[in-house]
Design a protein around this motif. Sequence first.
Motif, short mmCIF file in Angstrom:
data_model
loop_
_atom_site.label_atom_id
_atom_site.label_comp_id
_atom_site.label_asym_id
_atom_site.label_seq_id
_atom_site.Cartn_x
_atom_site.Cartn_y
_atom_site.Cartn_z
N ILE A 21 0.98 -1.49 0.15
CA ILE A 21 -0.09 0.34 0.23
C ILE A 21 0.92 1.53 0.30
CG2 ILE A 21 -2.42 1.33 1.59
CD1 ILE A 21 -2.60 -1.32 2.63
N VAL A 22 0.32 2.62 -0.62
CA VAL A 22 1.15 3.33 -1.33
C VAL A 22 0.69 4.57 -0.55
CG1 VAL A 22 3.17 2.66 -2.84
CG2 VAL A 22 1.23 3.47 -3.57
N PRO A 23 1.20 5.46 -0.53
CA PRO A 23 0.20 7.16 -0.23
C PRO A 23 -0.60 7.92 -1.64
CG PRO A 23 2.27 7.50 1.13
CD PRO A 23 2.66 5.63 -0.08
N TYR B 116 3.80 -1.71 14.94
CA TYR B 116 4.01 -2.03 13.06
C TYR B 116 3.94 -0.36 12.40
CZ TYR B 116 2.45 -6.81 13.00
OH TYR B 116 2.63 -8.15 13.57
N GLY B 117 2.49 0.58 13.34
CA GLY B 117 2.61 1.69 13.35
C GLY B 117 2.44 1.87 10.71
N ASP B 118 2.63 2.96 10.65
CA ASP B 118 1.85 3.22 9.28
C ASP B 118 2.83 2.17 8.22
OD1 ASP B 118 1.12 4.27 7.19
OD2 ASP B 118 2.10 6.26 7.27
N ILE B 119 2.51 1.21 7.96
CA ILE B 119 2.61 0.25 7.11
C ILE B 119 2.67 0.72 5.92
CG2 ILE B 119 2.08 -1.79 8.08
CD1 ILE B 119 -0.20 -2.54 6.65
N GLY C 162 7.77 1.26 6.08
CA GLY C 162 6.76 0.81 5.37
C GLY C 162 6.78 -0.48 5.06
N ARG C 163 5.39 -1.80 5.16
CA ARG C 163 5.64 -3.08 5.46
C ARG C 163 4.71 -3.46 3.98
NH1 ARG C 163 7.48 -4.21 10.36
NH2 ARG C 163 7.46 -3.07 12.14
N ASP C 164 5.40 -4.71 3.26
CA ASP C 164 4.59 -5.38 2.45
C ASP C 164 3.33 -5.65 3.28
OD1 ASP C 164 6.44 -4.31 0.50
OD2 ASP C 164 6.85 -6.26 -0.48
N ILE C 165 2.38 -6.40 2.02
CA ILE C 165 1.43 -7.52 2.53
C ILE C 165 0.74 -8.67 1.57
CG2 ILE C 165 -0.92 -7.30 3.32
CD1 ILE C 165 -0.93 -4.48 3.66
N ASP C 166 0.91 -9.93 2.26
CA ASP C 166 0.58 -10.45 1.34
C ASP C 166 -0.84 -11.11 1.57
OD1 ASP C 166 3.25 -11.51 0.34
OD2 ASP C 166 3.56 -12.83 2.14
N ASN D 134 9.49 -7.43 7.93
CA ASN D 134 10.33 -6.16 7.68
C ASN D 134 10.25 -4.78 7.36
OD1 ASN D 134 12.14 -8.54 8.28
ND2 ASN D 134 12.98 -9.14 6.32
N THR D 135 10.56 -4.18 7.57
CA THR D 135 10.30 -1.96 6.91
C THR D 135 11.14 -2.69 5.74
OG1 THR D 135 11.69 -1.98 8.81
CG2 THR D 135 9.19 -1.53 9.07
N GLN D 136 11.01 -1.81 4.19
CA GLN D 136 11.63 -1.79 3.50
C GLN D 136 10.84 -0.60 2.48
OE1 GLN D 136 11.74 -5.16 1.61
NE2 GLN D 136 9.52 -5.09 0.48
#
Length: 265
Positions: free
Chosen positions: A37-39, A138-141, A147-151, A172-174
Amino acid sequence: MALNLDAIKAKLNQLNKADDKKQNLWKPESGKTRIRIVPYVHRKDNPFLELYFHYDISKRSMLSPITFGNADPIVEFADKLKKTGDKDEWLMGRKIEPKMRTYVPVIVRGKEAEGVKFWGFGKQIYTEILSIISDPDYGDITDLMNGRDIDVEFTPAEGANFPKTSIRVKPNTQPATEDKAIAEKIMNQPEITDLFPEPTYEELEKALSDWMNPENADADAPASTPAAVASDDDEDEAPAKPAKTAKPIAGKVDDVASAFNDLFN
């Protein structure tokens, strides 16, 4: 008889918009897909776009103007039905009320070059994602750099079973990307109203009139609801499965970070 050029142009415009919508919407395929998810660059403080659709009035789904705080004659009529004191009319009012569906801009891992697409989901997945974001572990994924990816795992319907969608946030954040070209695609994403234009008050009045008097409806009305704008599927979605938190990954690309900072700060 001369060709109706205005009608031909209108039809061409309709077909082009349908192609744009198909290219810019994303639905999970069977199995597991990783997304990010991106802004939403057109409203940077919140990527979750709550849209309200009429699914039962026309032969196609129609965006309700209440999405933007504007008047909707179908909603006005539904309110009147619910105030009559008649149970059947109250139920009919509830039936024709618009239903909310939430969309977020995403990039699909392995297909980042295709740019931003919009993923639509129902209340349950929306609640799961918000619950994860509100967890301080987690915070702002959706953060572009940390942020973080989602499966997203999708199981199609089989027999009497509903389809199921489950999500798992990666530990992992990336960065969303380390490729400047992909960063530019993220920043040049379409507006949601390009995909779902707001109908006029008069268009909705006509749709309501045609629904109440089907014998007078136009024969050339659109034939079907777009598959990517399915009705709310809360019953079909399984709970999210948050992963354990982890420390951020080092080694971000400076020019990508700079491009994101220029846009969002």
